[in-house]
Design an enzyme around this catalytic site. Sequence first.
Site, PDB file in Angstrom:
ATOM      1  N   HIS A  32      37.801 -36.210  -9.191  1.00  0.00           N
ATOM      2  CA  HIS A  32      36.426 -35.967  -9.043  1.00  0.00           C
ATOM      3  C   HIS A  32      35.860 -35.108 -10.236  1.00  0.00           C
ATOM      4  O   HIS A  32      34.543 -34.907 -10.461  1.00  0.00           O
ATOM      5  CB  HIS A  32      35.740 -35.951  -7.517  1.00  0.00           C
ATOM      6  CG  HIS A  32      36.180 -34.683  -6.910  1.00  0.00           C
ATOM      7  ND1 HIS A  32      35.194 -33.571  -6.829  1.00  0.00           N
ATOM      8  CD2 HIS A  32      37.441 -34.114  -6.608  1.00  0.00           C
ATOM      9  CE1 HIS A  32      35.773 -32.619  -6.323  1.00  0.00           C
ATOM     10  NE2 HIS A  32      37.196 -32.634  -6.268  1.00  0.00           N
ATOM     11  N   LYS A  69      44.179 -29.778 -10.883  1.00  0.00           N
ATOM     12  CA  LYS A  69      45.186 -28.416 -10.968  1.00  0.00           C
ATOM     13  C   LYS A  69      45.864 -28.268  -9.660  1.00  0.00           C
ATOM     14  O   LYS A  69      45.573 -28.739  -8.621  1.00  0.00           O
ATOM     15  CB  LYS A  69      43.872 -27.303 -10.917  1.00  0.00           C
ATOM     16  CG  LYS A  69      44.408 -26.136 -10.992  1.00  0.00           C
ATOM     17  CD  LYS A  69      44.219 -25.557 -12.429  1.00  0.00           C
ATOM     18  CE  LYS A  69      44.928 -24.262 -12.762  1.00  0.00           C
ATOM     19  NZ  LYS A  69      46.455 -24.417 -12.531  1.00  0.00           N
ATOM     20  N   LYS A  89      41.297 -27.144  -1.359  1.00  0.00           N
ATOM     21  CA  LYS A  89      41.113 -25.570  -1.725  1.00  0.00           C
ATOM     22  C   LYS A  89      40.114 -25.414  -2.669  1.00  0.00           C
ATOM     23  O   LYS A  89      39.248 -24.430  -2.644  1.00  0.00           O
ATOM     24  CB  LYS A  89      42.387 -25.381  -1.903  1.00  0.00           C
ATOM     25  CG  LYS A  89      42.845 -23.955  -1.936  1.00  0.00           C
ATOM     26  CD  LYS A  89      44.073 -23.463  -2.478  1.00  0.00           C
ATOM     27  CE  LYS A  89      45.201 -24.033  -1.610  1.00  0.00           C
ATOM     28  NZ  LYS A  89      46.628 -23.763  -2.144  1.00  0.00           N
ATOM     29  N   ASP A 127      34.856 -23.384  -4.604  1.00  0.00           N
ATOM     30  CA  ASP A 127      33.990 -23.734  -5.822  1.00  0.00           C
ATOM     31  C   ASP A 127      34.562 -23.668  -7.150  1.00  0.00           C
ATOM     32  O   ASP A 127      34.122 -22.878  -8.119  1.00  0.00           O
ATOM     33  CB  ASP A 127      32.482 -22.884  -5.836  1.00  0.00           C
ATOM     34  CG  ASP A 127      31.826 -23.356  -4.729  1.00  0.00           C
ATOM     35  OD1 ASP A 127      31.790 -24.412  -4.378  1.00  0.00           O
ATOM     36  OD2 ASP A 127      30.808 -22.472  -4.204  1.00  0.00           O
ATOM     37  N   LYS A 174      49.707 -31.531  -7.632  1.00  0.00           N
ATOM     38  CA  LYS A 174      50.798 -30.674  -7.624  1.00  0.00           C
ATOM     39  C   LYS A 174      51.847 -31.273  -7.970  1.00  0.00           C
ATOM     40  O   LYS A 174      52.106 -32.721  -8.077  1.00  0.00           O
ATOM     41  CB  LYS A 174      51.210 -30.568  -6.066  1.00  0.00           C
ATOM     42  CG  LYS A 174      51.786 -29.369  -5.255  1.00  0.00           C
ATOM     43  CD  LYS A 174      51.139 -28.080  -5.485  1.00  0.00           C
ATOM     44  CE  LYS A 174      51.700 -27.070  -4.627  1.00  0.00           C
ATOM     45  NZ  LYS A 174      50.713 -25.955  -4.498  1.00  0.00           N
ATOM     46  N   SER A 212      43.634 -18.705 -11.345  1.00  0.00           N
ATOM     47  CA  SER A 212      43.998 -19.536 -12.446  1.00  0.00           C
ATOM     48  C   SER A 212      42.633 -20.162 -13.069  1.00  0.00           C
ATOM     49  O   SER A 212      42.991 -20.289 -14.414  1.00  0.00           O
ATOM     50  CB  SER A 212      44.726 -20.673 -11.741  1.00  0.00           C
ATOM     51  OG  SER A 212      46.153 -20.618 -11.653  1.00  0.00           O
TER      52      SER A 212
HETATM   53  N1  GLU Z   1      50.350 -22.719  -6.405  1.00  0.00           N
HETATM   54  C1  GLU Z   1      49.306 -22.218  -6.172  1.00  0.00           C
HETATM   55  C2  GLU Z   1      48.531 -22.788  -4.856  1.00  0.00           C
HETATM   56  O1  GLU Z   1      49.138 -23.584  -4.092  1.00  0.00           O
HETATM   57  C3  GLU Z   1      48.246 -22.061  -7.418  1.00  0.00           C
HETATM   58  C4  GLU Z   1      47.897 -23.267  -7.931  1.00  0.00           C
HETATM   59  C5  GLU Z   1      47.076 -22.943  -9.326  1.00  0.00           C
HETATM   60  O2  GLU Z   1      46.950 -22.145  -9.603  1.00  0.00           O
HETATM   61  O3  GLU Z   1      46.811 -23.996  -9.787  1.00  0.00           O
HETATM   62  O4  GLU Z   1      47.257 -22.814  -4.403  1.00  0.00           O
END
Ligand code: GLU
Length: 470
Positions: free
Chosen positions: A64, A69, A93, A98, A105, A361
């Site tokens: 969306h 990420k 998350k 935001d 994943k 990130s």
């Molecule tokens: N692996 C981390 C998480 O579970 C970071 C993910 C990221 O930075 O994209 O939130």
Amino acid sequence: MNPEYSFFEAVCKSFDKAAKFTKFDEGILEQIKQCNSVLRIHFPVKIGDKVEVIKAYRVQHSNHKQPCKGGIRFSEMVNLDEVMALAALMTYKCAIVDVPFGGAKGGITIDPKKYTPYDLEKITRRYTSELIKKKFIGPGQDVPAPDYGTGEREMAWILDTYTAMHPGEIDSLACVTGKPVSQGGVRGRKEATGLGVFFGIREVCNNTDVMNRLGLPMGIEGKKIIVQGLGNVGYHAAKFFQENGALVVGLAEYEGSIYNENGLDVDAVFQHRKASGSILNFPGATNFNKNTDALEAPCDILIPAALENVINGDNASHIQAKIIGEAANGPLTPEADEILSNKGTLVVPDIYLNAGGVTVSYFEWVKNLSHMRYGRVEKRFMENHNTNLVSYIEEMTGKKVTEIQKNLLVHGPDEIDLVRSGLEDTMIKATNEILDCWKQNPEIKDMRTAAFLVAINKVGTSYAELGIFP
Ligand code: GLU
């Protein structure tokens, strides 16, 4: 993995509990819940003189917002159910804090400790080229990051493989985050998840309603903390708690756990483990033989910072902490959640508490797309401006500030200052948004459901506003 339930199902269960408080179309809710694309691959890698077939995954839970990420984990326990669940958690998350990404994943089913760095590099590069072939990586498509069992080194290999196969792509640095600073990483990414956990818990402890309900004094200072897992997240979280006046009374690792009611020095324990190969027998501390024993020891705040399911139907009723901060993803089973919520324990949920990693990130991705370090343009300007301001005030008042005060007042922001303040602001806002949503819906029993509700409202609105492609 604990066979008592599926992890993805558990995430869906939490989703359903919160979805009842929304008015979205059933179809929209179903679309949010499901994983959009699932990639399961097997590829051969030559290890020594043998060919090994490696099993790996990448799951894009939602598109969306683009890109999607989420981290990549290396662990023997990696399976499709786990990667799907973790990808879904990433969607929620990112929405809560935001950060304009969908959730994803990835994982490779290997124990990284059993491979040499040379073999790990081959596995990581081959995995990356599979992702490229299937269009499961790219600055505007899908952006991996570190997770359990991976770090800066693996991200640098991913970057190098991607850029080698995309010559001339100006934004290729943004294809992965959590890179070393010298390779386009951002300062403050490494400790971001641990620091975010600290900021989130601190905000909870500054909330009068919550603290009164739990019968705890306000603030972090003097609170007794137990941290399970001294990896990147647990170590940094423990350090930030200690630096801000909390007492880290217990620490747990694979080989066992230690406890000292007067507090442990986190760095000293870390060095002791490095030198002796074990957390046990740290001077002045009591040993627990089982690492899970520390979870049940007396404390105010328990921080599980390792893997999922460590607090379950068997041990939940023995937990003494009044607050559990889920630094790991999914450390509580739904049974544990139920038991603890009935006991009045406050569970601060993973779907926002460990969002510090992906928040920073996001800063790294923006830095890569802008091709400029944070603070580069304004630092000197701010310092000159502040110096003038201090001089005028000194002149007008006829008083001088001390050298220490002057340095503090004059200092222009470096990248690390901006990243940390951006993270602090994000975690404070997210905590209060969830606590407010909980207050407005008194039928909600736990903070996890309130956090899911905030997430569903944001993702649902995004889907509803975009409309459905015919
Ligand atoms: N692996 C981390 C998480 O579970 C970071 C993910 C990221 O930075 O994209 O939130």
